[in-house]
Design an enzyme around this catalytic site. Sequence first.
Site, short mmCIF file in Angstrom:
data_model
loop_
_atom_site.label_atom_id
_atom_site.label_comp_id
_atom_site.label_asym_id
_atom_site.label_seq_id
_atom_site.Cartn_x
_atom_site.Cartn_y
_atom_site.Cartn_z
N HIS A 1 1.01 -1.36 0.21
CA HIS A 1 -0.04 0.07 0.08
C HIS A 1 0.83 1.27 0.01
CE1 HIS A 1 -3.66 -2.49 1.59
NE2 HIS A 1 -3.57 -2.52 0.39
N THR B 1 -4.07 -8.12 10.79
CA THR B 1 -4.85 -7.67 9.70
C THR B 1 -6.38 -7.90 9.76
OG1 THR B 1 -5.40 -7.12 7.50
CG2 THR B 1 -4.21 -9.30 8.03
N ALA C 1 0.42 -9.35 18.98
CA ALA C 1 1.64 -9.80 18.08
C ALA C 1 2.86 -9.74 18.63
CB ALA C 1 1.70 -9.17 16.69
P1 OAD Z 1 -7.14 -2.77 10.50
O1 OAD Z 1 -7.45 -1.48 11.36
O2 OAD Z 1 -8.49 -3.07 9.43
O3 OAD Z 1 -7.34 -3.97 11.14
C1 OAD Z 1 -6.40 -4.27 12.33
C2 OAD Z 1 -6.16 -5.55 12.79
O4 OAD Z 1 -5.44 -5.57 13.88
C3 OAD Z 1 -7.53 -5.68 13.53
O5 OAD Z 1 -7.94 -7.07 12.92
C4 OAD Z 1 -7.04 -5.85 15.03
O6 OAD Z 1 -8.09 -6.91 15.70
C5 OAD Z 1 -5.94 -6.30 15.04
N1 OAD Z 1 -5.00 -6.16 16.08
C6 OAD Z 1 -4.96 -4.80 16.84
N2 OAD Z 1 -4.06 -4.73 17.83
C7 OAD Z 1 -3.56 -5.97 17.61
C8 OAD Z 1 -2.10 -6.56 18.39
N3 OAD Z 1 -1.63 -5.78 19.28
N4 OAD Z 1 -1.62 -7.68 17.86
C9 OAD Z 1 -2.11 -8.30 16.72
N5 OAD Z 1 -3.38 -7.96 16.19
C10 OAD Z 1 -3.96 -6.74 16.59
O7 OAD Z 1 -6.01 -2.59 9.61
P2 OAD Z 1 -5.51 -3.42 8.24
O8 OAD Z 1 -6.03 -4.86 8.28
O9 OAD Z 1 -4.14 -3.17 8.23
O10 OAD Z 1 -5.35 0.56 3.47
O11 OAD Z 1 -6.32 -2.73 7.16
C11 OAD Z 1 -5.95 -2.89 5.74
C12 OAD Z 1 -5.94 -1.72 4.89
O12 OAD Z 1 -7.17 -0.85 5.03
C13 OAD Z 1 -4.89 -0.59 5.32
O13 OAD Z 1 -3.64 -0.98 4.63
C14 OAD Z 1 -5.35 0.52 5.02
C15 OAD Z 1 -6.70 0.39 5.37
O14 OAD Z 1 -7.62 1.41 4.67
C16 OAD Z 1 -4.85 1.51 2.64
O15 OAD Z 1 -4.72 2.67 3.15
C17 OAD Z 1 -4.90 1.42 1.29
#
Ligand code: OAD
Length: 256
Positions: free
Chosen positions: A128, A198, A241
């Site tokens: 990204h 994620t 994590a």
């Molecule tokens: P999200 O904010 O959608 O998801 C974050 C994930 O991390 C969730 O499933 C939480 O449960 C998990 N989480 C939080 N704290 C954690 C920890 N300490 N250890 C393990 N897991 C934990 O973020 P992404 O999945 O990265 O795209 O979002 C995907 C994309 O959507 C991003 O790259 C961005 C966004 O829009 C763009 O900007 C194109």
Amino acid sequence: MGNHLLAAHHDLISRVAEALRRAHHVAVLTGAGVSAESGVPTFRDAQTGLWARYSPEELATPQAFERTPHLVWAWYRWRRDRIRRAVPNSAHRALVEVEHRAPRFTLITQNVDGLHHRAGSRRVIELHGNIMRTKCSREGIIVHTWDEPEDDAPPMCPRCGAYLRPDVVWFGEMLPQEALRAALEAATSADLFFVVGTSAVVQPAASLPVEAARHGATVVEVNVEPTPVTRLAHYVLTGPAGTVLPALVRAAWPTP
Ligand code: OAD
């Protein structure tokens, strides 16, 4: 997750550690959760403060930037500030260790914060983009600025005068094609595929674990809550994590 929870996971951690030790090609897909313990806000957990009233979909689109460039730029400036002050955490560091140990290793990230690089990961596929890079919003050319302006107005492209924008992928935009190709190649050739922090709802990144499983990889999810990947994962390690990944590395390659 404290030590008591790790103890409850002990058997599971041992089995995944064994798979890690035996794997020929380990691939890892990370999301915002891997940087959460560094204090970088995730996207879909409740946003705090000033930005709580906006969803990422309202800010991270080309249309939003056209309509309200100052607002979008201010949001990115705020995020860049947070990221500059953040330091890599034990989850990033554990992945550096896996890179050193595994015969072949591919790190694929959806994060734009550069923390994997700062932790010492050498080769990172940034699906990204990177928030610290800037490009022309008209021509897409990378423009190295910086003195970041104090106000919320985006700086101008020195070539054509259009606004500069962060070199990140916005909703509705294509991913960098070479990064996506390399990520797909890794997903389809890995024998062990980790999905860490994620929500796995944004395509095409969300399809990488599906492809990995279809091509025979063992899929391991590390997250604090269930996601669409949980159903297809062979192992689910529930917890932060920053605790789970170091525990796995210690179990796979105990130091004397
Ligand atoms: P999200 O904010 O959608 O998801 C974050 C994930 O991390 C969730 O499933 C939480 O449960 C998990 N989480 C939080 N704290 C954690 C920890 N300490 N250890 C393990 N897991 C934990 O973020 P992404 O999945 O990265 O795209 O979002 C995907 C994309 O959507 C991003 O790259 C961005 C966004 O829009 C763009 O900007 C194109």
